[in-house]
Design a protein around this motif. Structure first.
Motif, mmCIF file in Angstrom:
data_model
loop_
_atom_site.group_PDB
_atom_site.id
_atom_site.type_symbol
_atom_site.label_atom_id
_atom_site.label_comp_id
_atom_site.label_asym_id
_atom_site.label_seq_id
_atom_site.Cartn_x
_atom_site.Cartn_y
_atom_site.Cartn_z
ATOM 1 N N VAL A 175 -60.164 8.724 -57.897
ATOM 2 C CA VAL A 175 -60.855 7.589 -58.510
ATOM 3 C C VAL A 175 -61.598 8.133 -59.719
ATOM 4 N N GLY A 176 -61.943 7.265 -60.656
ATOM 5 C CA GLY A 176 -62.638 7.785 -61.824
ATOM 6 C C GLY A 176 -63.217 6.661 -62.642
ATOM 7 N N ILE A 177 -64.040 7.054 -63.595
ATOM 8 C CA ILE A 177 -64.660 6.061 -64.483
ATOM 9 C C ILE A 177 -64.101 6.275 -65.878
ATOM 10 N N GLU A 192 -53.750 7.406 -63.469
ATOM 11 C CA GLU A 192 -52.561 8.060 -64.016
ATOM 12 C C GLU A 192 -52.990 8.956 -65.177
ATOM 13 N N TYR A 193 -52.037 9.718 -65.733
ATOM 14 C CA TYR A 193 -52.396 10.794 -66.653
ATOM 15 C C TYR A 193 -53.257 10.341 -67.828
ATOM 16 N N VAL A 194 -52.884 9.230 -68.474
ATOM 17 C CA VAL A 194 -53.662 8.823 -69.660
ATOM 18 C C VAL A 194 -55.083 8.429 -69.282
ATOM 19 N N GLU A 195 -55.245 7.881 -68.094
ATOM 20 C CA GLU A 195 -56.579 7.530 -67.606
ATOM 21 C C GLU A 195 -57.366 8.798 -67.262
ATOM 22 N N ASP A 196 -56.688 9.728 -66.592
ATOM 23 C CA ASP A 196 -57.324 10.978 -66.183
ATOM 24 C C ASP A 196 -57.826 11.740 -67.404
ATOM 25 N N SER A 197 -57.053 11.751 -68.491
ATOM 26 C CA SER A 197 -57.433 12.484 -69.701
ATOM 27 C C SER A 197 -58.648 11.851 -70.370
ATOM 28 N N ASP A 248 -64.262 12.067 -62.585
ATOM 29 C CA ASP A 248 -63.011 12.153 -61.852
ATOM 30 C C ASP A 248 -63.380 12.572 -60.443
ATOM 31 N N MET A 249 -62.937 11.820 -59.453
ATOM 32 C CA MET A 249 -63.277 12.184 -58.084
ATOM 33 C C MET A 249 -62.034 12.135 -57.208
ATOM 34 N N ASN A 250 -61.868 13.176 -56.398
ATOM 35 C CA ASN A 250 -60.786 13.181 -55.429
ATOM 36 C C ASN A 250 -61.399 13.067 -54.048
ATOM 37 N N VAL A 251 -60.872 12.142 -53.270
ATOM 38 C CA VAL A 251 -61.424 11.904 -51.938
ATOM 39 C C VAL A 251 -60.306 12.078 -50.916
ATOM 40 N N VAL A 252 -60.616 12.838 -49.863
ATOM 41 C CA VAL A 252 -59.677 13.028 -48.763
ATOM 42 C C VAL A 252 -60.343 12.423 -47.526
ATOM 43 N N MET A 253 -59.611 11.559 -46.830
ATOM 44 C CA MET A 253 -60.232 10.832 -45.720
ATOM 45 C C MET A 253 -59.252 10.725 -44.561
ATOM 46 N N THR A 254 -59.803 10.715 -43.364
ATOM 47 C CA THR A 254 -58.948 10.575 -42.183
ATOM 48 C C THR A 254 -58.686 9.109 -41.893
ATOM 49 N N TYR A 260 -64.880 11.279 -44.081
ATOM 50 C CA TYR A 260 -64.527 12.134 -45.213
ATOM 51 C C TYR A 260 -64.147 13.537 -44.773
ATOM 52 N N VAL A 261 -63.109 14.079 -45.389
ATOM 53 C CA VAL A 261 -62.741 15.478 -45.204
ATOM 54 C C VAL A 261 -63.176 16.258 -46.441
ATOM 55 N N GLU A 262 -62.965 15.668 -47.607
ATOM 56 C CA GLU A 262 -63.391 16.284 -48.864
ATOM 57 C C GLU A 262 -63.801 15.182 -49.830
ATOM 58 N N VAL A 263 -64.859 15.450 -50.569
ATOM 59 C CA VAL A 263 -65.234 14.605 -51.704
ATOM 60 C C VAL A 263 -65.487 15.563 -52.853
ATOM 61 N N GLN A 264 -64.704 15.452 -53.909
ATOM 62 C CA GLN A 264 -64.893 16.356 -55.049
ATOM 63 C C GLN A 264 -65.018 15.528 -56.314
ATOM 64 N N GLY A 265 -66.259 15.340 -56.748
ATOM 65 C CA GLY A 265 -66.478 14.571 -57.967
ATOM 66 C C GLY A 265 -66.924 15.467 -59.092
ATOM 67 N N THR A 266 -66.365 15.259 -60.272
ATOM 68 C CA THR A 266 -66.650 16.096 -61.428
ATOM 69 C C THR A 266 -66.910 15.231 -62.644
ATOM 70 N N ALA A 267 -68.024 15.495 -63.315
ATOM 71 C CA ALA A 267 -68.267 14.801 -64.579
ATOM 72 C C ALA A 267 -67.514 15.536 -65.673
ATOM 73 N N GLU A 268 -66.507 14.919 -66.240
ATOM 74 C CA GLU A 268 -65.777 15.584 -67.327
ATOM 75 C C GLU A 268 -66.555 15.440 -68.629
ATOM 76 N N GLY A 269 -67.172 14.286 -68.791
ATOM 77 C CA GLY A 269 -67.963 14.077 -70.007
ATOM 78 C C GLY A 269 -69.419 13.856 -69.619
ATOM 79 N N VAL A 270 -69.838 12.625 -69.544
ATOM 80 C CA VAL A 270 -71.205 12.261 -69.196
ATOM 81 C C VAL A 270 -71.420 12.419 -67.681
ATOM 82 N N ALA A 271 -72.571 12.934 -67.271
ATOM 83 C CA ALA A 271 -72.887 13.031 -65.841
ATOM 84 C C ALA A 271 -72.969 11.634 -65.252
#
Lengths: 240, 240, 240, 240, 240, 240
Positions: free
Chosen positions: A168-170, A180-185, A190-196, A201-212
Motif C-alpha cells: 500500500v502507499g500514498i 504498480e510500478y509507476v505508482e511505486d516510483s 510505501d508499506m508492505n504488509v504480511v498478514m495471516t 500481522y506478521v510483518e509491517v514495513q513502512g518506508t517514507a520515500e519522500g515526506v515522512a
C-alpha cells in the motif's frame, strides 16, 4: 477520496487482477505462477530430506526462501546476480522477508526434519514482486505439504494458517492499494504488509520515500492492506 | 500494566540510560559514541568531495551508511565479515535502513555534490544496535554538517529535521520500550521505529517472531515508540 | 643525538604515553583497550572449545589472530574490507604477524584442544597499530588464560613468557623509538620488533622505505627496541 | 662450528648450486629461470606503458610483483589459488616483499610513466622460493631495462644498484646459509635478508619458529647472509 | 593444395616439432613437459588417496584436470587469475575438456577410490595449448599409473587406451594441421579433435570463427586430425 | 534402424514438439518462450546503446549471451548460482556457446556501436536446453533488430542468416535426434550442432560420454542434425 487516476480506471482500494496457476512447472513438489496484474512470479516449493546445521537433531524442519529477478524482468536490463558474483542487498532483504513470512505460519515440529525451499523468481516486474512472491509461495508451500501427506511422510499438516501480503502507499496524497510500478516510483510512502488468515500481522514495513508520514496516514494504509489481504486469502483458497 | 520484570527495575516504558559522546575519535568530521545501556556503537561521519555514479552532475549530494559488528561485540564470537569475504544479509539490511533514515532528513541539493559516509560500528552489543546506530549517526552527521559550514563549503544546513530510532516489542504479553538482548530474544513481536523531530514516521518495521500480532498491540507499540523517540531527540539536542 | 624534534617534545628514545584498560567490553574472556599515544586498539580474546582441522586430535590447542581497522580510524576514510569482500594484503600480513607473536609464548599442549581467538580492531590510528595490537593482545590472552584457570578448565598456565612489540625507525638520520604517523610516513627505515620478557627476539622486520640501511643503523635500532619493549613489559605487568 | 650434516656435504655457510638462465621464455621483455639447488622459479618482467592510479600524472613509473606456486611444485599438491578464488596470506606477503625489494633499487622518475610487472612462478619448490624469486627478478628487471634502452624509450638506466636475497636459519643450534626444505621445516629461527650491491639492507625478516633467538644468534645469521648475498650478486653479474 | 606459406616451410599436414620430457619436476607422480613447437605445457599428475563427494563409497576413482597459463606465457601479459579471484570461462572450458578426455580412457573401477589430479600449466603459448595439454597429460597420467603399480597399490592398469589431441583449422581457404598462434588468429574455422589410440573420437569441437564451414571442409579437417593424432600417439609411446 | 523406444512413440529422427511464443514478456525488445517438448527456455534480447571496452570506437556492435537455470527447473533442486556467488563451468561454457552462435550470423558493423544482450533462462529442463536457447535467442534477436529498424536506429538488418541448434546422440547403439533428459543421461555420445540457414556449420561439439565414437557414427549424427536444424529454421520463420 482523491482525483489521482490509476491505469485501467482501477479504484484506489482495488487489487489488480490476480491469477494463481498451480502445477506451472513439472518437477517441483509445488509450482505456482502468480500474477498481480503485469507482475509475474514463479514460486516453486522443493522438499529436501535434510535440514540446515542449526536444526540438525532438533526434530524440527525448516522453511527458507530465495528470490531472484530475471535480468530483463524490468524496464531496463539489470545485471545478472550470478554473473556479478553476489546477490544485492535488496535481494537478500526480500528473500529474508519471504522466509520469515512463510515460517510464521508453519509448525516446524510437525514438518519433521526436512526443509521446504521456496524459490521465487520474477519473470516480469511491474511493482509488488515481494508481495506477489509471498502470496504465491504460500500456495506452492501448501502443494508441497499436500504432496508430503499424499506420500505418507507426514500425517498432519504443519500449516497453521494461510498467509498473504500486499503493498500500500500514498501517491500524491492518495492512499492506494497494490501499487504498480509507476505508482511505486512516484509514492511518498510505501508499506508492505504480511498478514495471516486470522487477520493478524506478521510483518509491517513502512518506508517514507519522500515526506515522512503521519499516524493518520498509517492508519489509512493499514486499513487498505487489511482489505487487500482478505481478498488475496480468498483467491488462494479458490485456487484449489 | 504487567508483572514482567526488567533488569535494573526499569519501567516498561523507560529507555535505558543513553549517553552520547561527541568527538570520540579524532580524524572523522563527526565522531560519536552512543550507548543505549550496554549497547555501544561508534558512529563516524566522513565527508568526501565526490558522489556515486547515479548522482554525478546532478548538483545533489549523497548520504550513505555502512554497519559492522566487531567479532566479539556479542556473547559468542561471530565470524569477521571481512575474513568471510561478504557481509551478511542482516548487515546489509541494517545499513540500508540507516542510510534511508538519514537521507530522509537531508536536502541533498543543499548538501552539494559531496557524500557523507556514516560508519556505524558496534563495539558492544546488548540489543538495539540498529536504533542506537541511527540515533548516533544523526549526531555525527550534524557535526559533519557543522564542519562543512565552518569550512565555508556550504552556507545553509541541508538537515531538515532531527531523526532518531527505537525498538519496541511484546515480551510475555507486555509491550516494552527499548529492548535489551534478553528481552529481544524472548519477544513475540519486535518493532523498530524511525521518526523525525516533527513526530512523523520514516520507517516502521514490525516483525512477529513468534505469534502474529493484532492491531491493538501494534497501537500500543507505536505509542511507546513515540514516547521513546521524543526523549531521544531531546538527548541529541542536549549533546550540544 | 640529533635535532629532529618530536611532537610533545618527546625524547628520541621515549615511548608515547601507553595506557592499558582491561575489561573494556563485557562479553569477551579477555578485553583490552590499549593506547600508544593516539593509537587505540581494542584487543579481545575469545575462547572456543574447538581447534582448526590441522590440530584436531593432537591434544594441542591453537592461538590465532585477526586484525581490522575501522574505516575512519585513519586520516581519510578507507574502504570497509567486509564491503569490498576481501582483506588487503597488509591486513593479512599483520594478522599473521600477531598470531605468530602470540603463539611463540604459548605451550599449546598445556592449552588443551581449544582455540584462543585474538581480535585486534583499530579504533583510532596514529602509527604503530600492529605493535600496539601485539602488546595489547598479550594482556587479553593473559586474561583469557586466567578465566580458563578460574573455570577449572586448565590447571597450569600455558603462557611461558610475556611478549610485546614496538616500532623503531630512522627519520632524517635520527633513530627513533615508537613512531607516530607523521614520523612513520617520513622515515627511511621502519622496523618492527617483537620480543619476549626474556629479552629474546620473536620477530624482527626491518624495511628500507627509502635509502637502504647499514649494519650500524640496524644496531642502533635494535638497542632502541630493546629499551622500549622492556618498558612495555613492565606496563603489561602493572595492568594487573 | 657444528656437526649438523647437510645434504651433499654442503658447508654450513655455502649456497646451493645457483643457476641463472636468461631468455628462458620468448615473449617477456625479461625472462629468467633461476635455480637455488632444486628450487626453480621462473621470473618474467613485462613492460606496460601505463601506471596504476596512484602514479598517474606523477611522471614516475612503478615496479610491482606477483608470486605463484604451481600446484605440484611441492611435496604434496596444494590447491590452485585461481580455482579457490583467492591468494593466500602467504602468497600476498611474499609478492609484497618482492615488489618492495625491487622498488628499493629503482629510480622511478628515470623509469618514466610505465610499469614493470615481475611475475615469479615457482616451478619446483625446495625451500627459499622467495629469495630465489627476488634474486631472479632482479635479472629479469635488468633485461627489461636493457630492452627499454635498446628501444630508445629511456636513455638512462633507472636501476641504482643490484639487489639479491637469501635465507638463513638456525637448525639444531647451527646457523645455516640458504636453507633447503628439510632444514626450513626443522629450523628454530628463519631469517630472510634482502641486500643491495652496496651491502646495505633492504629487508630483514627474522622469525622464531620455535625458541626465540638471542642477539648473538642474530649477529651470526646476519654475517652468513652477507656472505651469501655477495656471492649471489657476483652470480647475477656473471649471467651477462 | 594451397599456397598459404607456414613458418619454417612447414607442410599443411605436418605437426610442429613435438618434444615430450618425462620426470621434468621431482615431486609429482607424473611430470611431463610437452612442447608443440614454441608452445610449452607442464603437465603433472598427482595421486591423492581420496575421491570427491560424488564418488565416495562407489569403489571407483576419479580423474580431474586443472589448467592455467602463466601471466606472461602470451604476447602481452594477461592478468593472473589467482589475483583476479576467478578463473575465466575459457580456462574452465579447457580444464573440463582435459578432464573428460582423460577420463574417457580410464576404467575408474580399476583405479580404485583415489584421484589423479592433472595440472596443466602453460609456460609458453604459441597456439594449441589445450591439445598439447591433453597429449602431455596422458603421459603424466601413465607415469602416475606406473607409480601406483610399482607401489603395489593397484595390480592392473586402469588405462584402456592412449589418448591425444590436435587442432586443425582453415586459414585463407587452406586446411592446416596443428595451428600456431598466427594461424589460429587468422583462421576461419578452428577444430580441436581428441582421439584414442583405437582411432575413435572422444571429442570433436569445431567452431566457425569467421565464415561458417561446409561438410566438405569438415571432412578435410577430420582427415588431417586423424593423421596428426596417429603421429602424436607414436610420439607418446616413443617417450618410454 | 533400431528397436530403442522413445517416449510418445517418437521416431529416432523426429524433433519433439517445438513451440515458439514471441512477445512473451513485455519489457524486452525481443522476448521469446521456446519449448522443445518439456524443455522451456525464456530468451530475451535487450538493446543497450553502448559496447564493451574492446569494441569502443570500433564502429562495430556486440552480441553477447548469458544463460541461467531456475533452481527447480530440474528434477532435484540445484543451488542458485547467485547465492553461491559464482556461475558453474557448465553455465559459462553454454553462454559462451550461445554468444558465438549468435555472433556468427551478425554483421557487427551494420549493428553499429550498440550491444544486444541475449538472456536465456531455463524455466523447465528436460534435455536440450542449450540448443533450445540458441534457437529461441535467434528469434528474440530478430525481434530486437526489427525494433531497432522500426525505431530508425538502423536502416539495414545486421542479420546475415538464420541460425538454429539441435542435439543428437547415440543411445544403446541408436542415433537419435533431439535428446530428452532420460536419453541424454543414457547416451554414449552426445553432439550439439549449430548451423546456419545456408546449411553451414557454426559449431559442432561431439563428446563421448561412454564409449568413443567412430567416423561412421559421426556421419550418422551429422545427417540427423542437418534434418533437425532445417526443420527448426522453418519453425523460426513460421513464428512471424
Amino acid at each position: 477520496m482523491t482525483d489521482f487516476s490509476r491505469s485501467g480506471a482501477r479504484a484506489f482500494d482495488a487489487l489488480r487482477t490476480v491469477s494463481i496457476t498451480r502445477h506451472y512447472t513439472m518437477h517441483a513438489e509445488g509450482s505456482v505462477l502468480i500474477a498481480f496484474g503485469n507482475t509475474q512470479v514463479l514460486c516453486t516449493a522443493s522438499v529436501e530430506e535434510k535440514v540446515p546445521g542449526h536444526k540438525k537433531g532438533s526434530g524440527e524442519g525448516w522453511v527458507t526462501a530465495e528470490y531472484g529477478m530475471l535480468p530483463r524482468a524490468t524496464h531496463t536490463r539489470s545485471d545478472r546476480e550470478a554473473a556479478r558474483g553476489k546477490q544485492s542487498g535488496r535481494t537478500q532483504e526480500i528473500q529474508r522477508l519471504i522466509g520469515r513470512a512463510l515460517r510464521s505460519v508453519f509448525d516446524l515440529k510437525l514438518l519433521g526434519e526436512r526443509t521446504i525451499h521456496l524459490d521465487c523468481d520474477v519473470i516480469q516486474a511491474d511493482g509488488g514482486t515481494r508481495t506477489a512472491a509471498i502470496t504465491g509461495a504460500f500456495v506452492a508451500a501448501q502443494d508441497a505439504v499436500n504432496w508430503l501427506m499424499a506420500q505418507g511422510k507426514i500425517t498432519q499438516s504443519p500449516i497453521l494458517n494461510p498467509v498473504a501480503a500486499i503493498s500500500v502507499g500514498i501517491v500524491q496524497g492518495t492512499p492506494l492499494l497494490d501499487l504498480e510500478y509507476v505508482e511505486d516510483s512516484a509514492c511518498d510512502t510505501d508499506m508492505n504488509v504480511v498478514m495471516t488468515g486470522a487477520g493478524h500481522y506478521v510483518e509491517v514495513q513502512g518506508t517514507a520515500e519522500g515526506v515522512a508520514f503521519t499516524r493518520a496516514e498509517m492508519d489509512q494504509l493499514l486499513a487498505l492492506a487489511d482489505k487487500g489481504i482478505r481478498e488475496l486469502i480468498q483467491l488462494q483458497k479458490a485456487a484449489y
